[in-house]
Design an enzyme around this catalytic site. Structure first.
Site, PDB file in Angstrom:
ATOM      1  N   GLY A 249      -1.001   8.941  -6.684  1.00 21.31           N
ATOM      2  CA  GLY A 249      -1.506   9.500  -5.430  1.00 21.31           C
ATOM      3  C   GLY A 249      -0.412  10.178  -4.624  1.00 21.31           C
ATOM      4  CG  ASP A 250       2.768   7.809  -3.515  1.00 25.11           C
ATOM      5  OD1 ASP A 250       1.956   7.661  -2.597  1.00 25.11           O
ATOM      6  OD2 ASP A 250       3.305   6.870  -4.110  1.00 25.11           O
TER       7      ASP A 250
END
Length: 309
Positions: A249-250
Site C-alpha cells: 500500500g505504501d
C-alpha cells in the site's frame, strides 16, 4: 521534493518458521532486518523510481542508527531528528499460512526534539509534497498531524495522508492531495460492509465531498479504484505470486506521487501506483525498477463513472 514523515519508525526484524508453537522454543529458518515505517517504505519506492525524496522523523539509539545507515546504503536521502530514546524494534513472524506482527511502543520525546523536528517545515516550497504516514507516538498528542498540516498550508505546499480511521476523516477538511484507504479501512471508517465496486463508489465519492482531492481505494488482488472530481477509474488486479504484502500500500502511494509530482498526469500516476504496489507485493523485499516497468505494461484501467453518472 517529496518529503515522507514517519513519526514512529521501527527496525523490523523478520523471522521465518515452518510453524510456531506458543510456549515452546521455535527455531527460525531465515531472518531479515529492515527499516520499517510507512513513510520510510514510501521514500524507498520513490527513490527506486528516481523521484526526489527525503525521509523525515525521529531516530535514536543503535536501532535508529541502523535505519539511517540502511537508507543511506539504499540511496534514500534522510533528515531525521536525533533523539535520546531508542527507536522501537518490531518483530515480524511468518509461517507458510500467516504473518504475525509484534510491534513495540513509540519513543520518549523531549520538547526540544519536537521543536527541532517542526523547524524543518520552515524550508518547504510550494511545489513540495509532504506525506504523513502511519501512527503518532503518544508523546506528540493526537492533534500533531493537524499541527504539521497547518505548517504545510502556510508554505502553500501539498500534503498526502496515509493514515487510517477517524484521524483520516478529521483531516479531510484540510484538502489532502491524496488519501489511500484499503477496502477494509473504508469499511471501518463508515461502519459498513463493501463487496463490489458499486457498493464502494458512493463512499469513495464521499471522501472527496469531505475534502480529499484524490482518493485511491485498494482491494488487494481485486484491483483498485481512483476517485477524482470528474471521474472514477478502476484498475484490474494483476495475477501473480504474492511474496510479501508488507509495504504494498505504501508503494502504491509512492508510485502515484512519483509520476504526479513530475507530470500532473492523473491516469499515468494511477497506472504507476498500481505497478509499484503490485511489484512490491510480488517481491520478497523491494522490486527492481525493471520489474516495476514490466508490471506497468500489464496495468489495465477503465473509466467507470463520470460526474456521478
Amino acid at each position: 521534493m517529496i518529503y515522507t514523515v514517519t513519526l514512529n519508525p521501527a527496525l523490523d526484524y523478520f523471522m521465518n518458521y515452518e510453524k510456531i508453537s506458543l510456549g515452546e522454543v521455535n527455531r527460525t529458518s531465515q531472518t531479515q532486518v529492515s527499516a520499517g515505517g510507512k513513510g520510510i517504505m514510501e521514500s524507498r519506492m520513490l527513490s527506486l523510481m528516481e523521484s526526489p525524496t527525503t525521509a523525515l522523523g525521529f531516530l535514536g539509539g543503535f536501532s535508529g542508527e541502523y535505519i539511517r545507515t540502511f537508507l543511506n546504503e539504499h540511496g534514500v536521502l534522510s533528515d531525521f531528528t536525533p533523539i535520546d530514546s531508542l527507536t522501537r524494534i518490531n518483530v515480524k513472524l511468518k509461517t507458510e499460512d500467516e504473518e504475525t506482527s509484534l510491534d513495540a511502543a513509540g519513543p520518549i520525546l523531549k520538547e526540544s526534539d519536537i521543536q527541532a523536528f517542526i523547524q524543518k517545515f520552515e524550508n518547504l516550497k510550494p511545489d513540495d509534497i509532504v506525506v504523513f504516514a502511519g501512527t503518532i507516538p503518544k508523546a506528540l498528542g493526537e492533534d500533531f498531524y493537524e499541527r504539521l498540516i497547518e505548517k504545510v498550508k502556510i508554505k502553500r505546499a501539498s500534503f498526502v495522508l496515509d493514515i487510517d480511521g477517524q484521524k483520516l476523516l478529521k483531516s479531510l477538511k484540510s484538502h489532502p492531495l491524496l488519501i489511500k484507504p484499503n477496502r477494509e479501512e473504508l469499511e471501518a471508517i463508515f461502519n459498513t460492509s463493501l463487496k463490489t465496486n458499486e457498493e464502494i463508489i458512493p463512499f469513495g465519492k464521499k471522501l472527496l465531498d469531505m475534502g480529499a482531492q484524490y482518493a485511491i481505494v485498494s482491494m488487494a488482488g481485486d484491483g483498485a479504484l481512483l476517485f477524482s472530481r470528474d471521474a472514477v477509474y478502476f484498475a484490474e488486479g494483476i495475477k501473480g505470486e504474492l511474496k510479501n504484502s508488507i509495504g504494498a500500500g505504501d508503494s502504491t502511494v509512492a508510485g502515484f506521487l512519483a509520476e504526479y509530482h513530475e507530470t500532473k498526469d492523473l491516469l499515468k500516476a494511477f497506472r504507476q501506483a498500481i505497478a509499484c504496489g503490485t511489484a512490491k507485493a510480488f517481491s520478497k523485499d523491494m522490486p527492481t525498477r525493471e520489474f516495476v516497468n514490466e508490471i506497468y505494461k500489464k496495468v489495465e484501467i477503465k473509466e467507470i463513472s463520470i460526474n456521478g453518472n
